[in-house]
Write a protein that holds these residues in place. Structure first.
Motif, PDB file in Angstrom:
ATOM      1  N   ARG A 123      34.173  26.195 -31.887  1.00  0.00           N
ATOM      2  CA  ARG A 123      34.798  27.016 -30.848  1.00  0.00           C
ATOM      3  C   ARG A 123      36.207  27.444 -31.262  1.00  0.00           C
ATOM      4  O   ARG A 123      36.596  28.594 -31.074  1.00  0.00           O
ATOM      5  N   LYS A 124      36.927  26.513 -31.837  1.00  0.00           N
ATOM      6  CA  LYS A 124      38.304  26.777 -32.263  1.00  0.00           C
ATOM      7  C   LYS A 124      38.339  27.874 -33.336  1.00  0.00           C
ATOM      8  O   LYS A 124      39.197  28.756 -33.303  1.00  0.00           O
TER       9      LYS A 124
ATOM     10  N   ARG B 192      31.580  31.112 -25.985  1.00  0.00           N
ATOM     11  CA  ARG B 192      31.222  30.480 -24.720  1.00  0.00           C
ATOM     12  C   ARG B 192      29.986  29.583 -24.849  1.00  0.00           C
ATOM     13  O   ARG B 192      29.851  28.587 -24.152  1.00  0.00           O
ATOM     14  N   ASN B 193      29.082  29.982 -25.751  1.00  0.00           N
ATOM     15  CA  ASN B 193      27.837  29.221 -25.888  1.00  0.00           C
ATOM     16  C   ASN B 193      27.925  28.088 -26.904  1.00  0.00           C
ATOM     17  O   ASN B 193      27.006  27.282 -27.022  1.00  0.00           O
TER      18      ASN B 193
ATOM     19  N   ILE C  12      36.028  30.272 -33.839  1.00  0.00           N
ATOM     20  CA  ILE C  12      35.675  31.573 -33.247  1.00  0.00           C
ATOM     21  C   ILE C  12      36.854  32.138 -32.459  1.00  0.00           C
ATOM     22  O   ILE C  12      37.194  33.316 -32.569  1.00  0.00           O
ATOM     23  N   LYS C  13      37.492  31.273 -31.700  1.00  0.00           N
ATOM     24  CA  LYS C  13      38.640  31.705 -30.898  1.00  0.00           C
ATOM     25  C   LYS C  13      39.725  32.299 -31.794  1.00  0.00           C
ATOM     26  O   LYS C  13      40.305  33.342 -31.487  1.00  0.00           O
ATOM     27  N   GLN C  14      39.976  31.629 -32.923  1.00  0.00           N
ATOM     28  CA  GLN C  14      41.010  32.115 -33.837  1.00  0.00           C
ATOM     29  C   GLN C  14      40.623  33.478 -34.428  1.00  0.00           C
ATOM     30  O   GLN C  14      41.469  34.355 -34.597  1.00  0.00           O
ATOM     31  N   GLU C  15      39.343  33.656 -34.710  1.00  0.00           N
ATOM     32  CA  GLU C  15      38.889  34.946 -35.251  1.00  0.00           C
ATOM     33  C   GLU C  15      39.110  36.065 -34.245  1.00  0.00           C
ATOM     34  O   GLU C  15      39.497  37.182 -34.597  1.00  0.00           O
ATOM     35  N   LEU C  16      38.860  35.746 -32.974  1.00  0.00           N
ATOM     36  CA  LEU C  16      39.085  36.728 -31.914  1.00  0.00           C
ATOM     37  C   LEU C  16      40.568  37.083 -31.807  1.00  0.00           C
ATOM     38  O   LEU C  16      40.941  38.249 -31.698  1.00  0.00           O
TER      39      LEU C  16
ATOM     40  N   ILE D 258      41.536  33.462 -22.123  1.00  0.00           N
ATOM     41  CA  ILE D 258      40.898  32.884 -20.941  1.00  0.00           C
ATOM     42  C   ILE D 258      39.469  32.464 -21.279  1.00  0.00           C
ATOM     43  O   ILE D 258      38.715  33.238 -21.867  1.00  0.00           O
ATOM     44  N   ASP D 259      39.108  31.246 -20.895  1.00  0.00           N
ATOM     45  CA  ASP D 259      37.751  30.729 -21.185  1.00  0.00           C
ATOM     46  C   ASP D 259      36.689  31.221 -20.206  1.00  0.00           C
ATOM     47  O   ASP D 259      35.523  31.283 -20.526  1.00  0.00           O
TER      48      ASP D 259
END
Length: 486
Positions: free
Chosen positions: A457-458, A449-450, A460-464, A339-340
């Motif tokens: 962003r992609k 988010r920042n 960071i999202k994948q790392e999460l 979720i963003d």
DNA sequence: GGCAGAAACCAACATAGGCC
DNA sequence: GGCCTATGTTGGTTTCTGCC
């Protein structure tokens, strides 16, 4: 050594309060300090962010720290600013009787100064109070026209509505009364601290409870290097420090030196046996009971939460936990909810959580306390989803219970039963790469988010997602491991 | 029945460990 | 930092028990 080098900063002073040896190391052997952990650094960063936001309570101030390179310059600039009756000063620096302090915010109103010390927490701990009292002591003596000193904390009841309102987000409490009572105390303590430095030798202080309170000491690694043996009593779980040091001070160092006369809990003697036989404690009956609650098809689940100190989403409070990431792993495939939170998307989250979990009869978790808390808060928000969410909670099988209740205990766990520790000992093929803790994940989510660039962003999202999936992988493999030993 | 001391109970608080 | 759970400690109150 010049005088300015021996000024005792607030940090140094608080070390002195905790342990004279730590204080001496801080001033004379700073290189002995332990490496700062990622989680600790993140906590500090958050503190700085909250401090900066608090400055907006008194806008337009002059920031001393940004215009000076060292404490001598900071003292000089502060002196000038005070002489010029500057209305608001950030990081104003003062010294008195060998102590050096920096104030988050200093305001001049009606010819009198009021100081503010900001903390990124709800409650005022004993150490915060002491810290503020020291500042008051110095300030009272360095500034002739001091009105008061306030501790500024976050307001637990604040709810964000559209625009952030710092006046309501923060609350303040005067420390004038406590401080006035304690002025002679600081006089005396600062004298003692100077004396410790003048002795010019490492204070002879044995390890003790002070190594942990109020914070784990920065020189822990240095003082404790003699006690790192695998079978050290300090690696026994569940014991309070009182008991441990009672044993330590009577000469006991290792687990095998604990006898029946030491009146330890039953589990300690079982662990002693485990050390002796060099094999883990295994209560097959209890493990079987827990694992028999698992129904097929099953999947491991893990959730990541985001709880910024300063609320970012309408309708939320400081530190309120918002679930932003869930992974399921059924042994072959991973599925993910991400979720963003461009707005309050908890409804979407709840619906997706229900949909993703529906196919499974059992959900494996490792300490599902947080997950249950999240689900409960979703139930409060969305009454109509209650049945589905209750059903999901009922599918939980929590592996943590096995380790918490010592149904499986490997001495290599030492005092730690986290998923990371347990899987590190028992599983060979689970490794965390980029992100290694939930707190770190939270910081990554902030970055996500920042981050304006789509490509970044992609990544960071994948790392999460990788981090969350690794937790589910560990939980799943742990289940298989436990099934394998029965 | 009345009384003292023991036992049981409870609430509040502290500690250890977990999650983020 | 926040929050949760489990467990242990402490101090105070209530209840039980044995005895006169």
């Amino acid at each position: 050594m010049s005088n300015s080098v021996d000024l005792i900063s607030k940090t140094a002073y608080l070390k002195f309060e905790q342990c004279q040896k730590a204080f001496f190391f801080y001033k004379r052997h700073p290189y002995l300090r332990d490496k700062i952990s990622v989680d600790k650094q993140l906590t500090f960063n958050r503190g700085h962010q909250v401090g900066e936001l608090a400055q907006t309570l008194f806008p337009g101030g002059t920031d001393v720290s940004k215009q000076t390179k060292n404490s001598a310059e900071a003292l000089a600039l502060t002196k000038t600013l005070v002489e010029n009756k500057t209305p608001v000063i950030y990081e104003a620096t003062f010294s008195f009787n060998g102590a050096l302090i920096m104030l988050d915010i200093l305001c001049l109103e009606n010819e009198k100064y009021t100081a503010y010390e900001v903390k990124s927490s709800f409650k005022i701990s004993e150490i915060y109070l002491k810290d503020a009292c020291l500042q008051y002591y110095v300030l009272k003596n360095a500034l002739p026209n001091l009105e008061d000193l306030f501790l500024v904390t976050l307001n637990q009841d604040y709810v964000l509505e559209n625009e952030l309102n710092p006046k309501k987000l923060f609350k303040k409490r005067s420390v004038k009364n406590e401080s006035e009572k304690n002025l002679p105390y600081f006089e005396n303590q600062l004298f003692n601290a100077q004396l410790t430095l003048e002795q010019n030798k490492i204070p002879n202080i044995a390890i003790g409870k002070q190594c942990f309170k109020p914070y784990q000491c920065d020189y822990f690694g240095n003082c404790w290097k003699e006690t790192v043996a695998d079978n050290s009593i300090f690696h026994l779980p569940g014991l309070d420090k009182e008991k441990l040091f009672e044993w330590y001070n009577s000469g006991i160092r290792t687990v095998d030196e604990i006898g029946k006369e030491h009146d330890a809990k039953e589990i300690i003697y079982k662990i002693k046996q485990a050390y002796f036989e060099n094999k883990p404690i295994v209560d097959k009956e209890k493990i079987t009971t827990l694992l028999s609650t698992i129904k097929q098809p099953m999947a491991a689940m893990d959730m990541e939460m985001w709880g910024p100190a300063i609320p970012k989403i309408n309708g939320t409070k400081p530190f309120e936990q918002l679930p932003y990431l869930v992974c399921f792993f059924d042994g072959t495939t991973h599925s993910t909810i991400f979720i963003d939170y461009t707005k309050d998307e908890r409804r979407t989250f709840a619906e997706q959580l229900i949909a993703h979990s529906k196919p499974f009869a059992s959900i494996l978790v490792y300490d599902g306390t947080m997950e249950k808390m999240v689900i409960n808060s979703l139930i409060r928000l969305f009454e109509d989803l209650k049945n589905d969410l209750e059903e999901l909670k009922n599918k939980f099988t929590d592996l943590f219970e096995i380790f918490l209740e010592f149904s499986y205990y490997d001495p290599a766990f030492k005092t730690n039963f986290s998923l990371k520790t347990v899987s590190g000992v028992l599983l060979k093929d689970v490794t965390y790469t980029k992100i290694t803790s939930g707190l770190e994940a939270m910081a990554y989510y902030d970055n996500f988010r920042n981050e304006p660039k789509t490509v970044e962003r992609k990544i960071i999202k994948q790392e999460l997602i990788d981090y969350c999936q690794t937790d589910t992988l560990a939980t799943f493999k742990l289940t298989e491991f436990l099934q394998g030993i029965l």
